[in-house]
Scaffold this active site. Sequence first.
Site, PDB file in Angstrom:
ATOM      1  N   GLN A  20       1.283  -1.026  -0.094  1.00  0.00           N
ATOM      2  CA  GLN A  20       0.000   0.402  -0.129  1.00  0.00           C
ATOM      3  C   GLN A  20       0.705   1.382  -0.027  1.00  0.00           C
ATOM      4  OE1 GLN A  20      -2.646   0.009   2.852  1.00  0.00           O
ATOM      5  NE2 GLN A  20      -3.224   2.733   2.928  1.00  0.00           N
ATOM      6  N   CYS A  75      -6.994   1.603   2.685  1.00  0.00           N
ATOM      7  CA  CYS A  75      -6.577   0.113   2.936  1.00  0.00           C
ATOM      8  C   CYS A  75      -8.325  -1.113   2.511  1.00  0.00           C
ATOM      9  CB  CYS A  75      -5.794  -0.014   4.540  1.00  0.00           C
ATOM     10  SG  CYS A  75      -7.351   0.827   5.208  1.00  0.00           S
ATOM     11  N   HIS A 116      -7.932   0.512   9.980  1.00  0.00           N
ATOM     12  CA  HIS A 116      -5.837  -0.321   8.943  1.00  0.00           C
ATOM     13  C   HIS A 116      -7.409  -1.312   8.445  1.00  0.00           C
ATOM     14  CE1 HIS A 116      -3.643  -1.004   6.314  1.00  0.00           C
ATOM     15  NE2 HIS A 116      -2.963  -1.852   7.038  1.00  0.00           N
ATOM     16  N   ASP A 169      -1.631  -7.582   4.214  1.00  0.00           N
ATOM     17  CA  ASP A 169      -1.204  -5.720   4.818  1.00  0.00           C
ATOM     18  C   ASP A 169      -0.540  -5.463   3.600  1.00  0.00           C
ATOM     19  OD1 ASP A 169      -1.597  -3.802   6.302  1.00  0.00           O
ATOM     20  OD2 ASP A 169      -1.062  -4.382   8.582  1.00  0.00           O
TER      21      ASP A 169
END
Length: 205
Positions: free
Chosen positions: A65, A71, A143, A158
């Site tokens: 990211q 996110c 997040h 993630d």
Amino acid sequence: MSKSWQFFDVFGLDPDLLGMVPSPAVALLLLFPINEKYEAYKKEEQEKIEKEGQSVSPKVYFMKQTIGNACGTIGLLHAIANNTDVITVESYLKTFFDATKDMTPDQRADKLETDESISAAHETSAQEGQTEAPSREEEVNLHFIAIVHKDGELYELDGRKRFPVNHGKTSADSFLQDAAGVCQKFMARDPSELHFTMVALASAQ
């Protein structure tokens, strides 16, 4: 993507509430707070994995990211891209996945930054919400991550991390319960925090 797959709220992690989620579920998105406790754990986890190693299937689709406050979009892409064997994707999603399937996580992030179709969809969805969407530059302490099943293993994806995190064995039948176990660990690390939300990508048929 195919309307036979949708996202459903997960109201709790006990078996009865998980049982309300349609089956099969193929991905779980977790929204959680980023704070000092989490950042300290994230650093320890990264150092441990870099020291001890882990197995990651080459079939796992993972991207970094690099866009602020994206996110949720990254989580959606992780959830869908790792299930294209059962979910039919069309239009700009198919184009993006086909173009990035052999790229590195960093290259996929670069591609996303210049993809006008996904950017437009992201902005449109953000404006359709019930609360005002933050700008890319605004600091947000919540997040999204995705949890998926690939080749018999449970992965946390993630975009803020350097790599996927392998959480051990799972199966199509046990995925939702196993993913809930990962979420429970997030909650246990910060028991006074209440800002946790989950949605599952599951069959709508």
